[in-house]
Design an enzyme around this catalytic site. Structure first.
Site, PDB file in Angstrom:
ATOM      1  N   GLU A 167       0.838  -1.070   0.151  1.00 46.05           N
ATOM      2  CA  GLU A 167       0.033  -0.053   0.088  1.00 46.05           C
ATOM      3  C   GLU A 167       1.072   1.075   0.172  1.00 46.05           C
ATOM      4  O   GLU A 167       1.139   1.726   1.090  1.00 46.05           O
ATOM      5  CB  GLU A 167      -0.885   0.016   1.134  1.00 46.05           C
ATOM      6  CG  GLU A 167      -2.110   1.192   0.945  1.00 46.05           C
ATOM      7  CD  GLU A 167      -2.945   1.159   2.240  1.00 46.05           C
ATOM      8  OE1 GLU A 167      -3.834   2.015   2.046  1.00 46.05           O
ATOM      9  OE2 GLU A 167      -2.739   0.555   3.386  1.00 46.05           O
TER      10      GLU A 167
ATOM     11  N   HIS B 294      -9.613   0.546  -0.917  1.00 46.73           N
ATOM     12  CA  HIS B 294     -10.459   0.823   0.090  1.00 46.73           C
ATOM     13  C   HIS B 294     -11.385   2.241  -0.465  1.00 46.73           C
ATOM     14  O   HIS B 294     -11.484   3.369  -0.129  1.00 46.73           O
ATOM     15  CB  HIS B 294     -10.074   1.478   1.521  1.00 46.73           C
ATOM     16  CG  HIS B 294      -8.656   2.139   1.457  1.00 46.73           C
ATOM     17  ND1 HIS B 294      -8.749   3.364   0.852  1.00 46.73           N
ATOM     18  CD2 HIS B 294      -7.641   1.754   2.319  1.00 46.73           C
ATOM     19  CE1 HIS B 294      -7.324   3.779   1.140  1.00 46.73           C
ATOM     20  NE2 HIS B 294      -6.812   2.891   1.815  1.00 46.73           N
TER      21      HIS B 294
ATOM     22  N   ARG C  97     -20.114  17.185 -11.095  1.00 47.41           N
ATOM     23  CA  ARG C  97     -19.619  17.806 -12.309  1.00 47.41           C
ATOM     24  C   ARG C  97     -17.950  17.432 -12.313  1.00 47.41           C
ATOM     25  O   ARG C  97     -17.197  17.715 -13.360  1.00 47.41           O
ATOM     26  CB  ARG C  97     -19.466  19.356 -12.297  1.00 47.41           C
ATOM     27  CG  ARG C  97     -21.060  19.835 -12.481  1.00 47.41           C
ATOM     28  CD  ARG C  97     -21.049  21.172 -12.578  1.00 47.41           C
ATOM     29  NE  ARG C  97     -22.354  21.816 -12.845  1.00 47.41           N
ATOM     30  CZ  ARG C  97     -23.193  22.511 -12.215  1.00 47.41           C
ATOM     31  NH1 ARG C  97     -22.621  22.368 -10.623  1.00 47.41           N
ATOM     32  NH2 ARG C  97     -24.589  22.896 -12.210  1.00 47.41           N
TER      33      ARG C  97
ATOM     34  N   ASP D  49     -16.723  -1.583   7.876  1.00 50.92           N
ATOM     35  CA  ASP D  49     -16.872  -1.595   9.510  1.00 50.92           C
ATOM     36  C   ASP D  49     -18.062  -0.677   9.827  1.00 50.92           C
ATOM     37  O   ASP D  49     -18.028  -0.196  10.976  1.00 50.92           O
ATOM     38  CB  ASP D  49     -15.572  -1.271   9.812  1.00 50.92           C
ATOM     39  CG  ASP D  49     -15.079   0.279   9.520  1.00 50.92           C
ATOM     40  OD1 ASP D  49     -15.585   0.815   8.555  1.00 50.92           O
ATOM     41  OD2 ASP D  49     -13.979   0.746  10.055  1.00 50.92           O
TER      42      ASP D  49
ATOM     43  N   ASP E 192      -8.608  -3.922   6.349  1.00 51.89           N
ATOM     44  CA  ASP E 192      -7.718  -2.935   6.521  1.00 51.89           C
ATOM     45  C   ASP E 192      -7.326  -2.712   8.013  1.00 51.89           C
ATOM     46  O   ASP E 192      -7.097  -1.972   8.696  1.00 51.89           O
ATOM     47  CB  ASP E 192      -8.219  -1.443   6.041  1.00 51.89           C
ATOM     48  CG  ASP E 192      -6.983  -0.552   5.909  1.00 51.89           C
ATOM     49  OD1 ASP E 192      -5.794  -0.598   6.232  1.00 51.89           O
ATOM     50  OD2 ASP E 192      -7.375   0.837   5.746  1.00 51.89           O
TER      51      ASP E 192
ATOM     52  N   LEU F 221      -8.828   8.526  10.079  1.00 55.41           N
ATOM     53  CA  LEU F 221      -8.808   7.089  10.336  1.00 55.41           C
ATOM     54  C   LEU F 221      -7.468   6.442   9.902  1.00 55.41           C
ATOM     55  O   LEU F 221      -6.974   7.014   8.955  1.00 55.41           O
ATOM     56  CB  LEU F 221      -9.988   6.649   9.538  1.00 55.41           C
ATOM     57  CG  LEU F 221     -11.436   6.769  10.070  1.00 55.41           C
ATOM     58  CD1 LEU F 221     -12.440   6.377   8.730  1.00 55.41           C
ATOM     59  CD2 LEU F 221     -11.710   6.052  11.076  1.00 55.41           C
TER      60      LEU F 221
ATOM     61  N   GLY G 284      -6.487   2.954   9.412  1.00 56.74           N
ATOM     62  CA  GLY G 284      -6.861   1.324   9.540  1.00 56.74           C
ATOM     63  C   GLY G 284      -8.152   1.330  10.349  1.00 56.74           C
ATOM     64  O   GLY G 284      -8.717   2.291  10.690  1.00 56.74           O
TER      65      GLY G 284
END
Length: 369
Positions: free
Chosen positions: A122, A206, A217, A237, A261, A295, A297
């Site tokens: 990642e 994700h 637009r 979650d 994640d 956030l 994970g």
């Protein structure tokens, strides 16, 4: 040889009867077509396949082999039978050492643990303006680096931002080698997302999170995914994505699959924990966040993901496919994520409340409630 009895979700649909395994693989299914609501026996589902796992039980995959073993065992207790060790942005030297350490638990399944199918990088080839919870070590992709990583461990997925100069060629290079180039942590436009898919990008990391949002637009990366993707990750979650937005994605993307994640805080009580490089994460009310509220994970496990999907209206078999068959298909793994003759005996046994009772990995019972 051993067997299980109950409601079995097979490739041909629900069957009620006996499931046989020998040599770690399904040898026979002695069962009749059935509707599982017609009886009170347990559900036997394909083991969960989680393609995005950073940690669990206090362990962080960035800490190496011992941490990987802990993570494998922790997630196996929640029905995950195979997974990808997922790294985060880091300097080249650190990633090189880490992947060398991960080679052992990837090549030899930990006792009482899930099978590592390889690595999901990642980053670090992501947009520094859309890091989300990733450390600030983003940089453009270099083929020489990727070649070194791929020579060390099976790299199955690489999350990158297609709008970064040179990444269009990197996407083609990865696709030609069977590696899933995945769009994520991106400020790219809808047009850049569509172009990346045309060049061989296979999915999205994700969905909705850490990518340019859908506007009527300026459709952004979310719009490119909803309009054109066959596969995409989603974190179910009920914190990362609103249930309504989840339903949009489930309706729009044919083979949407779900990931945890999961962070090192997964499986731990609420509190503060050291994440990496001096950063602290706080687990509270089911979420995991950095000090600024971002956030970082999740605290999700795959069995809870299953229950969440059912709670928003998915049938049990559809929810199972999103957690097992679809991610296995995405990787091109034909003998996991499903129950059929010749497939690995990777099973999760659930009671009527969808609580895990037993987990089998390659025919070995790794957990019993």
């Amino acid at each position: 040889m051993f067997m299980l009895y109950g409601n079995i979700l097979t490739l041909a649909g629900w069957r009620h009867g006996t499931l046989h395994a020998q040599g770690g693989r399904v040898s026979q299914i002695d069962a009749r077509p059935a509707t599982p609501d017609d009886n009170d026996d347990v559900y036997i589902l394909p083991g969960f396949v989680d393609l995005h796992v950073h940690g669990g039980d206090g362990a962080n995959i960035m800490d190496g082999a011992d941490a990987a073993v802990t993570i494998s065992r922790m997630h196996a207790r929640h029905g995950t039978t195979s997974l990808l060790a997922t790294t985060v942005n880091a300097p080249h030297e650190r990633l090189s050492v880490l992947l060398q350490a991960l080679a052992q638990p990837i090549s030899h399944r930990p006792h009482n643990g899930a099978r590592f199918l390889g690595v999901h990088l990642e980053g670090p080839y992501v947009n520094p303006g859309r890091l989300g919870g990733l450390p600030n070590h983003a940089r453009p992709a270099v083929i020489a680096e990727l070649e070194q990583y791929m020579a060390t461990v099976p790299v199955r997925i690489v999350t990158l931002s297609p709008e970064i100069a040179g990444h269009d060629d990197i996407i083609e290079w990865l696709a030609a080698r069977g590696v899933r180039a995945q769009i994520g942590h991106s400020l790219g436009t809808y047009e850049e997302g569509v172009a990346a898919l045309d060049r061989g990008a296979a999915g999205f990391t994700h969905l909705y999170n850490a990518m340019s949002p859908l506007g009527h637009r300026a459709p952004g990366m979310v719009g490119a995914a909803l309009a054109h993707a066959e596969y995409s990750e989603l974190i179910p979650d009920l914190i990362h994505v609103h249930p309504g937005a989840m339903k949009v994605a489930l309706r729009a993307i044919p083979k949407l699959y779900c990931v945890t994640d999961a962070s090192l805080a997964t499986g731990l009580p609420d509190g503060e924990y050291d994440k990496d490089e001096g950063r602290v994460i706080t687990k509270c009310m089911g979420g995991v966040r950095l000090a600024d509220g971002t956030l970082a994970g999740s605290a999700l496990t795959m069995d809870q993901a299953l229950r969440n999907l059912v709670s928003i209206g998915l049938t049990l078999d559809d929810a199972s496919h999103r957690l097992s068959r679809n991610p296995a298909d995405y990787l091109g793994v034909a003998d996991r994520g499903r129950i059929g003759t010749g497939a690995w005996a990777d099973w999760v046994v659930l009671d009527r409340q969808l609580q895990v009772q037993q987990v089998f990995v390659e025919g070995e019972q790794v957990y019993a409630a």
